[in-house]
Motif scaffolding. Structure first.
Motif, short mmCIF file in Angstrom:
data_model
loop_
_atom_site.label_atom_id
_atom_site.label_comp_id
_atom_site.label_asym_id
_atom_site.label_seq_id
_atom_site.Cartn_x
_atom_site.Cartn_y
_atom_site.Cartn_z
N UNK A 219 1.65 1.51 4.38
CA UNK A 219 0.64 1.95 5.65
C UNK A 219 -0.26 0.78 5.57
N UNK A 220 -1.47 1.19 5.09
CA UNK A 220 -2.51 -0.20 5.28
C UNK A 220 -3.42 -0.01 4.03
N UNK A 221 -4.28 -1.21 4.02
CA UNK A 221 -5.52 -1.17 2.85
C UNK A 221 -4.93 -1.62 1.62
N UNK A 222 -5.75 -1.39 0.63
CA UNK A 222 -5.52 -1.69 -0.71
C UNK A 222 -4.26 -1.43 -1.13
N UNK A 223 -3.64 -0.23 -1.23
CA UNK A 223 -2.46 0.39 -1.46
C UNK A 223 -1.45 -0.58 -1.08
N UNK A 224 -1.25 -0.87 0.26
CA UNK A 224 -0.34 -1.77 0.82
C UNK A 224 -0.50 -3.19 0.44
#
Length: 351
Positions: A219-224
């Protein structure tokens, strides 16, 4: 304002003849050379029809309603609306646009356009979705842009999503790359599965085995960023096809952390041709451009042809980045999207 009577006097014909010609009802009724003389005279006198008078005669307002589900709040709205507006204007129609953010709001906006007496509707969603069309729209002539009807009742125009995946992956294959990853999207979007299918087809055609470990959805952000980082650490791809331009940022970031150069050590292709992203990256991103203008133009032209009951072969398409399909294409009509070459893919295969 020039009147039909003045056109008739200058052309030396009756007012009824002028009316037939300028309202497109002269075929089989007025000799070809006389009809052409009337049109030439009307053009020379700068004759412009009175929309109010025409609507009273024909019970048509020559207004089209454009209903969008969240489209008007996205960066791509301009292209779809501009295409529809230009097609409508060229045909003498006025386009009225409203934006809805839910079923109740959609019904309210559609009811407003009903009160204005629109002749037909265009309906568009964000990111090519399958939609349940409410009866408030279904009871009118209707064409969908970047959307499809769950029951396939209405004409629609969408990007050829499988071809997007195939073309993007083939560009990486043509550069001599063999460890090609796909970074997809975890959201339940129509385009996700179809672009992945195109990726698989291109690999299969080139004799490159599909490997699930080279595919990840984010999806987005840190996990991505962490997910893409693991992909690079464990698999070291030499090429990456990204679901969209935004996800290509994670590839650029991970490559930089590993000391890899985009366009040399790792090649990347995105989707969208979003200028804020694709032209800001360094090197600039090779990407597949989504045909928002074309979808809007095609949808409005299709709707107008339905209202006028005019033959599809009479259409003259404008010059566009992606060629538009014929109006009588099977629904949903699909546009073959254009690959925009920049610098994120190496030019030639390595020896």
């Amino acid at each position: 304002m020039t009147t039909m009577k003045e056109v008739a006097q200058r052309a030396g014909v009756s007012v009824s003849t002028v009316s037939l010609v300028l309202n497109g009802r002269d075929s089989g009724r007025v000799k070809t050379e006389i009809a052409q003389r009337v049109r030439d005279t009307a053009r020379a006198l700068d004759y412009r029809p009175n929309p109010l008078a025409r609507s009273l005669r024909t019970s048509r307002t020559r207004m089209l309603g454009f209903v969008s589900m969240e489209v008007a709040t996205t960066p791509y709205a301009g292209g779809i609306i501009l295409g529809a507006q230009e097609a409508a204007s060229e045909a003498g129609y006025l386009l009225t646009t409203v934006n809805a953010d839910g079923k109740v709001n959609l019904e309210q906006e559609a009811a407003t356009l009903h009160r204005y007496g629109v002749d037909g509707f265009l309906f568009s969603t964000m990111s090519n979705r399958v939609s349940d069309i409410p009866e408030s729209l279904a009871s009118y002539p209707l064409v969908l842009a970047d959307a499809t009807d769950a029951h396939n009742r209405f004409p629609a125009i969408v990007p050829d999503e499988v071809r997007i995946g195939r073309d993007a992956t083939q560009r990486l294959i043509d550069a001599g790359l063999t460890r090609i990853a796909y970074i997809g999207c975890t959201a339940p979007l129509v385009a996700q599965g179809l672009r992945l299918e195109g990726y698989r087809q291109a690999l299969e055609h080139a004799g490159i085995p599909y490997r699930s470990e080279l595919v990840c959805d984010v999806l987005y952000n840190d996990e991505a960023l962490r997910t893409v980082g693991r992909l690079f650490d464990e698999q070291r791809p030499d090429g990456v096809f990204c679901f969209n331009d935004s996800r290509a940022w994670y590839v650029y970031e991970c490559a930089a952390r590993l000391g890899l150069t985009i366009g040399e050590d790792v090649s990347v292709v995105g989707v969208d041709n979003h200028p804020v992203v694709s032209e800001t990256f360094s090197p600039q991103l090779t990407t597949v451009e989504l045909p928002h203008y074309e979808m809007g133009y095609w949808a409005a032209t299709k709707l107008i042809s339905m209202l006028a009951d005019s033959p599809a072969e009479d259409v003259r398409w404008p010059a566009t980045t992606a060629p538009m399909p014929p109006l009588d294409a099977p629904t949903p009509a699909m546009i073959h999207c254009t690959l925009i070459e920049r610098d994120s893919v190496r030019d030639t295969p390595m020896d």
